[in-house]
Design an enzyme around this catalytic site. Structure first.
Site, PDB file in Angstrom:
ATOM      1  N   CYS A 134       0.869  -1.256   0.017  1.00  0.00           N
ATOM      2  CA  CYS A 134       0.011  -0.080  -0.124  1.00  0.00           C
ATOM      3  C   CYS A 134       0.994   1.259   0.145  1.00  0.00           C
ATOM      4  CB  CYS A 134      -0.930  -0.019   1.196  1.00  0.00           C
ATOM      5  SG  CYS A 134      -1.933   1.573   1.491  1.00  0.00           S
ATOM      6  N   CYS A 137      -0.461   3.949   2.385  1.00  0.00           N
ATOM      7  CA  CYS A 137       0.007   4.082   3.646  1.00  0.00           C
ATOM      8  C   CYS A 137       1.301   4.056   3.995  1.00  0.00           C
ATOM      9  CB  CYS A 137      -0.520   2.638   4.031  1.00  0.00           C
ATOM     10  SG  CYS A 137      -2.036   1.864   3.570  1.00  0.00           S
ATOM     11  N   ASP A 138       2.092   3.501   3.293  1.00  0.00           N
ATOM     12  CA  ASP A 138       3.545   3.626   3.388  1.00  0.00           C
ATOM     13  C   ASP A 138       4.465   4.609   2.762  1.00  0.00           C
ATOM     14  OD1 ASP A 138       2.858   1.687   5.391  1.00  0.00           O
ATOM     15  OD2 ASP A 138       3.184   0.156   3.839  1.00  0.00           O
TER      16      ASP A 138
END
Ligand code: NAP
Length: 310
Positions: A134, A137-138
């Site tokens: 992701c 997200c990261d």
């Protein structure tokens, strides 16, 4: 006293929440069990440009929050938590959530699909230590570093484009010499100076361990078998998805890939009163809008089942 419901919906992506919206308007008082990834896959994506109704696109998480708010507004109940087991051989149907069992007359399964892993030996131990599924997200953690994305579909290209905001260079590794992604995304990626393409290559192994985190990749050039090393701090795996159907093995008819089998245009499964919507039963289109449409169909079919019409 065990909870007895008319309709339970498993999953809170576009399929589950669209089913909830229709079922709530039909006075079925649906209970949505949110599942492991509330909001489904769209909650981990960025700009969604192709969901109708948004002139300038909409961020995936924002779209899912709006869908959930609409379902709640219409009377759907939303429960946090994960289903741990089901018994679909009885009526009412039994849904296990750890220590609690819920019962329902009809069930809509919209449990979606999860990112497919590469299947490399140390992949699991490097999750969260350089390996990710992701970018939303990261991606931020890789500011000023080099990262790689593996895959050639829309997800891989969207991830690669997003990562160019943070990384100094994004290596896109694809097993063929042509992307599967939509032409508009492909053109954007090909003209982005920060993206370096590694055609006809696969990730042979991941370098690094729990202590060091990911330090690089060993890439295999498929036509020649040549191996080369690529230094990078992050790898984003975007090679498709596998359906979340482990709970239903032996209870519902699944195809050889694990997708729930539904017949023709219907969302009905082989068990009366159990319907399936979205990516869990649909390996071909896998769009937010097609998932939402099948959620709508599942709710209408569940309504007919519950009124004894089918
Ligand atoms: P996908 O379209 O199935 O693409 C998967 C990619 O991974 C393919 O390029 C495939 O290679 C590659 N691949 C599969 N297994 C592999 C392996 N073991 N090793 C290396 N490469 C492997 O999946 P997706 O990109 O996740 O997209 C899923 C669905 O969501 C699609 O319908 C897509 O259109 C949709 N989506 C849409 C958007 C959007 O903005 N509209 C964004 C994201 C996703 P091959 O090409 O050689 O098969």
């Amino acid at each position: 006293m065990p909870q007895q419901r008319t309709l339970i919906i498993l999953g809170s992506g576009p399929a589950g929440l669209s089913a909830a919206i229709y079922a709530a308007r039909a006075q079925l008082s649906p209970l949505v069990i949110r599942g492991r990834q509330p909001g489904g896959q769209l909650s981990t994506t960025t700009l969604v440009e192709n969901y109708p109704g948004f002139a300038n696109g909409i961020e995936g998480p924002q779209l899912m929050e709006a869908m959930e708010a609409q379902a709640r507004w219409l009377g759907a109940e939303i429960l946090d938590g994960e289903v741990t087991g089901v018994n679909l051989q009885t009526q009412p149907l039994a849904i296990q959530m750890h220590d609690e069992t819920l019962y329902c007359q009809a069930l809509i399964i919209a449990s979606g699909a999860s990112p497919r892993p590469l299947g490399l030996s140390n992949e699991r131990e490097l999750y969260g230590r350089g390996v990710s599924v992701c970018a939303t997200c990261d991606g931020f953690f890789y500011r000023g570093q080099e990262v790689a994305v593996v895959g050639g579909g829309n997800s891989a290209v969207v991830e690669a484009l997003f990562l160019t905001r943070f990384a100094t260079r994004v290596h896109l590794i694809h097993r063929r010499n042509q992307l599967r992604a939509a032409p508009s995304l492909t053109t954007r990626a090909l003209s982005n100076d920060k993206i370096v393409f590694h055609w006809e290559q696969t990730v042979d192994s991941l370098l690094g361990d729990r202590k060091t985190g990911l330090t690089g990749l060993r890439l295999r050039h498929l036509p020649s078998g040549h191996i080369e090393e690529l230094n990078c701090a992050g790898l984003f795996v975007a090679i498709g998805h596998v359906p979340n159907t482990a709970l239903f093995t032996g209870q519902l008819e699944l195809d050889k890939e694990g997708f729930i089998v539904t017949t023709g245009k219907s969302t009905a499964t082989n068990v009366p009163g159990v319907f399936a919507a979205g990516d869990v039963q649909e390996p071909l289109f896998r769009q937010a809008i097609t998932a939402a449409a099948s959620g709508c169909r599942a709710a209408l079919e569940a309504e007919r089942f519950l009124s004894g019409l089918s």
